[in-house]
Design a protein around this motif. Structure first.
Motif, PDB file in Angstrom:
ATOM      1  N   GLY B 140      49.277  47.763  34.919  1.00 44.01           N
ATOM      2  CA  GLY B 140      49.195  49.186  34.615  1.00 44.01           C
ATOM      3  C   GLY B 140      47.843  49.581  34.060  1.00 44.01           C
ATOM      4  O   GLY B 140      46.964  48.748  33.840  1.00 44.01           O
ATOM      5  N   VAL B 141      47.705  50.856  33.812  1.00 44.90           N
ATOM      6  CA  VAL B 141      46.411  51.392  33.387  1.00 44.90           C
ATOM      7  C   VAL B 141      45.987  50.783  32.042  1.00 44.90           C
ATOM      8  O   VAL B 141      44.807  50.498  31.836  1.00 44.90           O
ATOM      9  N   ARG B 144      44.625  47.337  32.654  1.00 48.35           N
ATOM     10  CA  ARG B 144      43.311  47.398  33.304  1.00 48.35           C
ATOM     11  C   ARG B 144      42.237  47.853  32.325  1.00 48.35           C
ATOM     12  O   ARG B 144      41.108  47.359  32.339  1.00 48.35           O
ATOM     13  N   LEU B 208      41.847  51.647  40.033  1.00 44.88           N
ATOM     14  CA  LEU B 208      42.232  50.673  41.068  1.00 44.88           C
ATOM     15  C   LEU B 208      43.314  51.158  42.053  1.00 44.88           C
ATOM     16  O   LEU B 208      43.138  51.048  43.263  1.00 44.88           O
ATOM     17  N   PRO B 209      44.453  51.708  41.566  1.00 47.13           N
ATOM     18  CA  PRO B 209      45.500  52.090  42.529  1.00 47.13           C
ATOM     19  C   PRO B 209      45.117  53.291  43.382  1.00 47.13           C
ATOM     20  O   PRO B 209      45.702  53.496  44.438  1.00 47.13           O
ATOM     21  N   PRO B 269      46.101  40.133  38.207  1.00 49.79           N
ATOM     22  CA  PRO B 269      47.251  39.336  38.631  1.00 49.79           C
ATOM     23  C   PRO B 269      47.814  39.805  39.970  1.00 49.79           C
ATOM     24  O   PRO B 269      48.952  39.537  40.287  1.00 49.79           O
ATOM     25  N   ILE B 270      47.031  40.506  40.774  1.00 50.63           N
ATOM     26  CA  ILE B 270      47.586  41.071  42.018  1.00 50.63           C
ATOM     27  C   ILE B 270      46.832  40.611  43.259  1.00 50.63           C
ATOM     28  O   ILE B 270      47.175  40.986  44.365  1.00 50.63           O
TER      29      ILE B 270
END
Lengths: 73, 309
Positions: B140-141, B144, B208-209, B269-270
């Motif tokens: 999540g934000v 990050r 990022l998203p 982690p993605i």
């Protein structure tokens, strides 16, 4: 609400064999990205492009139905 | 600072023979968070020796593993203390713990608990069942933003070397480096350099998203290009610059942001290993081309400046 960030999935090394799967459900229990679902008593890959190749599923698949070139070193 | 707790058996509250047995790593921060999240719950905690490393990293490194857990179960004699036969292992530990090996050698069955320890009370009260959202790693934000200062710090360490080169280039004349000229020409480049670091190491983690493309380097290039455009053209740094220098800025700074964004893949982690190695291989070639083109444009700019061209 933020959507899950997807990373490059072409070349992901996750391999799953439906024939070998005994439906124990361990892969769903260990996967931190929701890659697996359960369908008709067996696992199914529903989120291949979320796979981070952590290797938890292949290490814990007793039936040997799952392999992934994990990041375990 | 000591980051380790002693491996072994710990009790939380006043546990008895039917209390749950939880497994954890001996990283002090993880252990303290776990204790805090379980406040008011009676439980046993078996702490493995992971050399002070957190569960997920230790599992990947092979210290949070079946062999260590089997050994710790034996040493702590937990089987003589509790009447049930269930070990609750953190889900992210599954990267290193082969459950069936533990089950075979200890007689305990292994249940993988939720990803986050704060979900443990709910997990335990539901009869050791995790809801799907408890099984998912999030990025999540806030996660990050926690990482962004680390990324910024790493990138800023490279800034002095860049600033030195920019200063010398800006002041370079056939007769040597002129300091007045160097300063006048270098400060817009400093601003653009800071801009590219801000884009690659702060905007990319933050947005990022929402940044298009899956590739981190493309996300970084876009963020870098946006900041570069703002600084060069909206804020007017391009005024007074020779077109060849503007060209060099456009080639270099967005690519620098792309490089920093690519480095960020290692902190998330993605991402997955095959994707990262593909991206690194492809972009190394691009980065080499960027370097050559930047040098070419700088050479052209200097030759124009010195009226050689």
């Amino acid at each position: 609400v933020e959507r899950a960030v997807k990373y490059l999935s072409k070349g992901v090394t996750l391999e799953f064999s439906t024939e070998k799967c005994d439906g124990c459900g361990r892969c769903r229990e260990v996967c931190p990205r929701g890659v697996f679902a359960r369908e008709d008593g067996a696992a199914r890959v529903i989120g291949r492009d979320l796979c981070i190749e952590c290797g938890a599923c292949s290490l814990n698949c007793a039936a040997g139905a799952l392999t992934v070139m994990g990041s375990r070193f | 600072m000591r980051y380790k707790v002693e491996p072994g058996l710990y009790s939380l509250g006043s546990p008895g023979p039917t209390s749950p047995v939880l497994v954890s790593a001996n990283y002090k921060l993880s252990f303290d968070v776990l204790r805090g999240d379980l406040a008011g719950i009676d439980a046993w905690i078996v702490v493995l020796d992971t050399r002070g490393i957190n569960v997920w990293c230790a599992a990947a490194a092979g210290t949070f593993c079946a062999e260590e857990l089997i050994e710790r179960v034996r040493k702590t004699r937990i089987a003589e203390i509790v009447s049930h036969r269930t070990l609750i292992v953190p889900q992210l530990g599954a990267v290193g713990v082969e459950a069936r090996t533990v089950e075979k050698h200890t007689g305990f069955s292994v249940k993988f608990g939720p990803v986050r320890s704060r979900d443990l009370p709910a997990y335990l009260s539901c009869g050791n069942e995790a809801r799907p959202e408890m099984r998912a790693v999030r990025f999540g934000v806030l996660d990050r933003l926690t990482l962004a200062p680390m990324e910024l710090g790493q990138s800023l360490m490279r800034f002095p070397a860049f600033a030195f080169v920019a200063f010398v280039l800006a002041g370079l004349t056939p007769g040597g480096v002129e300091f007045g000229k160097a300063w006048a020409g270098a400060w817009p480049l400093f601003a653009l350099g800071f801009g590219s670091i801000f884009a690659g190491s702060f905007l990319v983690p933050l947005l990022l998203p929402w940044l298009p493309f899956r590739s981190f380097s493309l996300k970084g290039w876009l963020a870098g290009a946006a900041v570069n455009a703002l600084l060069l053209h909206a804020a007017g740094l391009a005024r007074g610059m020779h077109p060849f220098l503007i060209g060099a800025c456009w080639i270099f700074f967005p690519a620098a942001s792309a490089f920093m964004a690519l480095a960020f893949t290692g902190a998330t982690p993605i991402t997955n290993r095959s994707g990262v190695s593909r991206e690194v291989r492809l972009f190394m070639a691009v980065f080499i081309a960027v370097g050559i083109l930047t040098l070419l444009y700088i050479a052209l700019w200097k030759m124009k400046q010195w009226s050689v061209l």
